[in-house]
Design an enzyme around this catalytic site. Structure first.
Site, short mmCIF file in Angstrom:
data_model
loop_
_atom_site.label_atom_id
_atom_site.label_comp_id
_atom_site.label_asym_id
_atom_site.label_seq_id
_atom_site.Cartn_x
_atom_site.Cartn_y
_atom_site.Cartn_z
N GLY A 1 6.34 60.97 -14.15
CA GLY A 1 7.06 60.89 -15.10
C GLY A 1 7.76 62.35 -15.34
N GLU A 2 7.96 62.97 -16.46
CA GLU A 2 8.56 64.13 -16.80
C GLU A 2 10.00 64.24 -16.36
OE1 GLU A 2 6.26 67.26 -14.79
OE2 GLU A 2 4.40 66.79 -15.74
#
Lengths: 358, 358
Positions: free
Chosen positions: A323-324
C-alpha cells in the site's frame, strides 16, 4: 454539500475519442512493427485522450497518501497497533518509508493528508508543512461491525476533501496523480466495499493485509460479514456505502480520482485500498474509470476481483502488498516511458526505414 | 580460441550466498510488513549477492544492442526486407528507435555492435563512433535450413566479441547491462535454439516475429524443422548449437551474459532473441543464470518455455514484442527501484515505528 459534490461530478466528461483515434494513427507510423510495444501504445494513446493532446506528458508526478484510522480494529483485524498509522505518517514525512523512496526514484512529489487519524501530526517546519495537509474529517471512523463507520455528511466531506487536495496539486501543474493510503485496519473496510460492488463473498475478498494469521483472517471475515449485515449498504448509493463500511482515506481517494477526471489528468490507482476508493468513484461517476490506470496487482487476494469489476488490467505484478501508493508510484514510470515512446520514437519516414513487405 | 573461452568460463563463480543471507536480514528490518514489497526484495538481495555488497547499485546502466544478418531469410521467414537490419542500426544511432527512447528514459547508455550485418555502417562523427562498435564476424550467417549457419570458429568468435564488448563497458564503470538485438530474421534461429534446449516442437516455439501471416509462420516452422534435421545440433555442445542454427548477434548476447557473470554484475535479458542467447550462456556455464534477470515476457509464444527452462520469472508483462532490448531496458528501472528501496528505506528502529504484534 451533497449538491456541491453532484455538481462536480456533472462536470466530468468522457475522454476524447477523436484524439484517441488520432493518437492511434500516430502510433501506426512509428518505426517498429505494428504496435510492437504492446500496452505502452495503449497507455500513451489513452493519456492523449485524457489530456486532450497529441503530446502526452506525465512528467509532473504527485503521490497523495490519504491517511485515516478505523474503529473496526476493535475486532482484532490487524497485525499492527493503531498508533502505527501516525507513526508511518511521520516516517513518510521524514522520507524513510517505501513510498518516500519509490516516489523519489520516479521523480514524484509526495503529499500526506490526514483524513481522519485519531491523534494529530504537527508539522515542525516549512518542509514538513509542504508535505503534510490536515483535512481531518473526524478522529477515526466508528466500528462498522456495530453500525455506520461515519455519518453521511462525513462521507461527502471526505470525498470533497480528497477532491480539493488533488485540485490544488493540479493547479500547481501536476499532470499525473497516484493515490496512496495509510490506515491500520483499512483492508477491512476495503474488503467490505469490495464485497458490495463485486458481489464476491467476504471469504473471497478478505486477505492477510499487513500479515495476520489464519485466526485473524477468521475475525476479519466475521467483521466484514457483520458490518454488511448490520449496515446493509445499498450499492446504488455509493455515499451510503462509504459512510456505512468505508473509511475517511478511502473517501479521500475517491475524491482525488474524481478531481483527476474533472481536471482531465490520468490517475494511477495503487493496490487494494486505493481500488476500493476507485469502486466508490466509479459508482459516483462511471466515466471516471476512463481516467484510471491500475498500477499493480496486489498480493491481497480480493484485489483482482475489484480490478475486473472496474475493467482495468494492472501494469505491474510484482507480489507487492504494502500500500502507501508504492505500486502506483512505481507504475507511473511505465506510463511516463509510454509517453516518451509516443513523443520521441521516429516515424518510418523520418528514420528512412523500409516498411513491412506484406 | 576455444580454450580462451573455456578459461573465461572457468573464471565465473556462483553468486555469494553469505551476502545473500545478510541482505535478507537487512530486508527483514525495513519499516513495512515482512517482505511487503514482494519481488523488489528478491531482486535487491540477489543484486547484493551478485555484486558482493550490501549497497547494491545499478545506477550506471548500459544497453548493448547486438546486430547481425541471417541467411535463413531466403526461406521467407520475415515480414521485413533484410536491409532493415542496417537501417534500424542507423536509427538506433540517430536516437530515434524504441530502444533509443526507452534507454534515454531509464538513464541507460546505448551501444550498438555490428556482429555480422551484411553491409557496413560507417560512423560519421565522434558521437556515432562512441555508440557504434564494429565486431563483424562475417557478412551475415548462411541459410541454416541448408547447412550450418556459421563455422565453429565463427561461433566462438561471436561469443568472445560479445564478452569483450561487455568487458569494456564494465571497465568503464557500468554496473548493469541489458542485452538487445537487431537482425531481420532472427526469431527463426532463436526458435531453433529454443527447440534444442526446451525440447518443444517448432510448432510451439515459432511465432509471428515482426508480424508474418499464417503462410509465413508455416514457412518459418518448416525452416526451423529443416534446420534442425539437416544440422542435428547436439545440446551438450552449445558452441555447435550456435554454429549450426544460431546467429552472430545471439553469440554476442551469450558472450555479453558470460562477461557480466565473470565481472559480477547483473545482466538484464530482453525478449525472445536475448533469451536464446541466454540459453547458450546457460549451456556453456550453468551458474551464469544466477546473474540474469528476465526483463519481460515477450508476446512471442515460445518465450515462456525458454524462461521456464532457465528458471526465470519475467519482471514485466506488457504485451511487448519489439526486441532491440526494449523490455530489458524498461525493466532495469524496476531493478533500480528495488536497489533504492534496499538502500534507503528506514528500519523500524530508525523510523521509531512499532513492529507487528503477533
Amino acid at each position: 454539500m451533497e449538491q456541491e459534490l453532484k455538481n462536480l461530478i456533472d462536470g466530468i466528461s468522457p475522454i476524447d475519442s477523436d484524439i484517441f483515434q488520432k493518437a492511434k494513427e500516430h502510433t501506426a507510423q512509428l518505426v517498429m512493427p505494428p504496435r510492437a510495444l504492446g500496452r505502452l501504445h495503449d497507455i500513451s494513446e489513452r493519456i492523449c485522450a485524457i489530456q486532450r493532446t497529441l503530446r502526452p506528458d506525465v512528467s509532473k508526478k504527485q503521490v497523495i497518501v490519504f491517511a485515516g484510522d478505523h474503529g473496526i480494529v476493535e475486532e482484532g483485524v490487524s497485525a499492527f497497533p493503531q498508533v502505527v498509522t501516525l507513526e508511518m505518517v511521520r516516517c513518510f514525512i521524514k522520507g524513510g518509508a517505501g513510498i518516500s523512496v519509490i516516489s523519489r526514484f520516479v521523480g514524484a512529489k509526495v503529499m500526506v493528508v490526514d483524513m481522519g487519524i485519531i491523534p494529530d501530526f504537527i508539522p515542525e517546519n516549512q518542509e514538513e508543512k509542504a508535505i503534510f495537509k490536515e483535512k481531518k474529517v473526524a478522529r477515526g471512523t466508528k466500528n462498522f461491525a456495530k453500525g455506520p463507520a461515519m455519518t453521511r455528511n462525513e462521507a461527502v466531506q471526505s470525498i470533497l476533501n480528497g477532491f480539493n487536495i488533488a485540485k490544488e496539486a493540479i493547479s500547481n501543474g501536476i499532470n499525473i496523480i497516484a493515490t496512496g493510503d495509510m490506515g491500520i485496519g483499512n483492508t477491512t473496510p476495503s474488503s467490505a466495499i469490495g464485497c458490495v460492488y463485486t458481489g464476491e463473498s467476504a471469504e473471497v475478498m478478505v486477505g492477510p493485509g499487513t500479515g495476520i494469521d489464519q485466526e485473524g483472517i477468521k475475525k476479519k471475515i466475521a467483521a466484514v460479514k457483520k458490518g454488511l449485515d448490520v449496515n446493509k449498504p445499498d450499492p446504488n448509493d455509493p455515499i451510503e456505502v462509504l459512510s456505512k463500511v468505508g473509511g475517511f482515506e478511502i473517501g479521500g481517494i475517491a475524491g482525488c480520482i474524481l478531481a483527476c477526471a474533472y481536471h482531465k489528468i490520468p490517475v494511477m490507482i495503487d493496490g487494494f485500498i486505493s481500488t476500493a476508493g476507485a469502486l466508490i468513484a466509479k459508482a459516483l461517476c462511471p466515466s471516471s474509470v476512463e481516467y484510471m490506470f491500475a498500477g499493480h496487482k496486489s498480493e491481497e487476494p480480493g484485489h483482482i476481483a475489484m480490478l475486473k469489476y472496474l475493467g482495468l488490467t494492472p501494469l505491474l505484478d510484482l507480489g507487492m502488498r504494502l500500500g502507501e501508493g508504492t505500486g502506483g508510484a512505481l507504475a507511473m514510470n511505465i506510463v511516463d516511458a509510454a509517453c516518451h515512446v509516443f513523443n520521441e520514437v521516429m516515424t518510418f519516414d523520418q528514420a528512412g526505414v523500409h516498411e513491412k513487405e506484406n
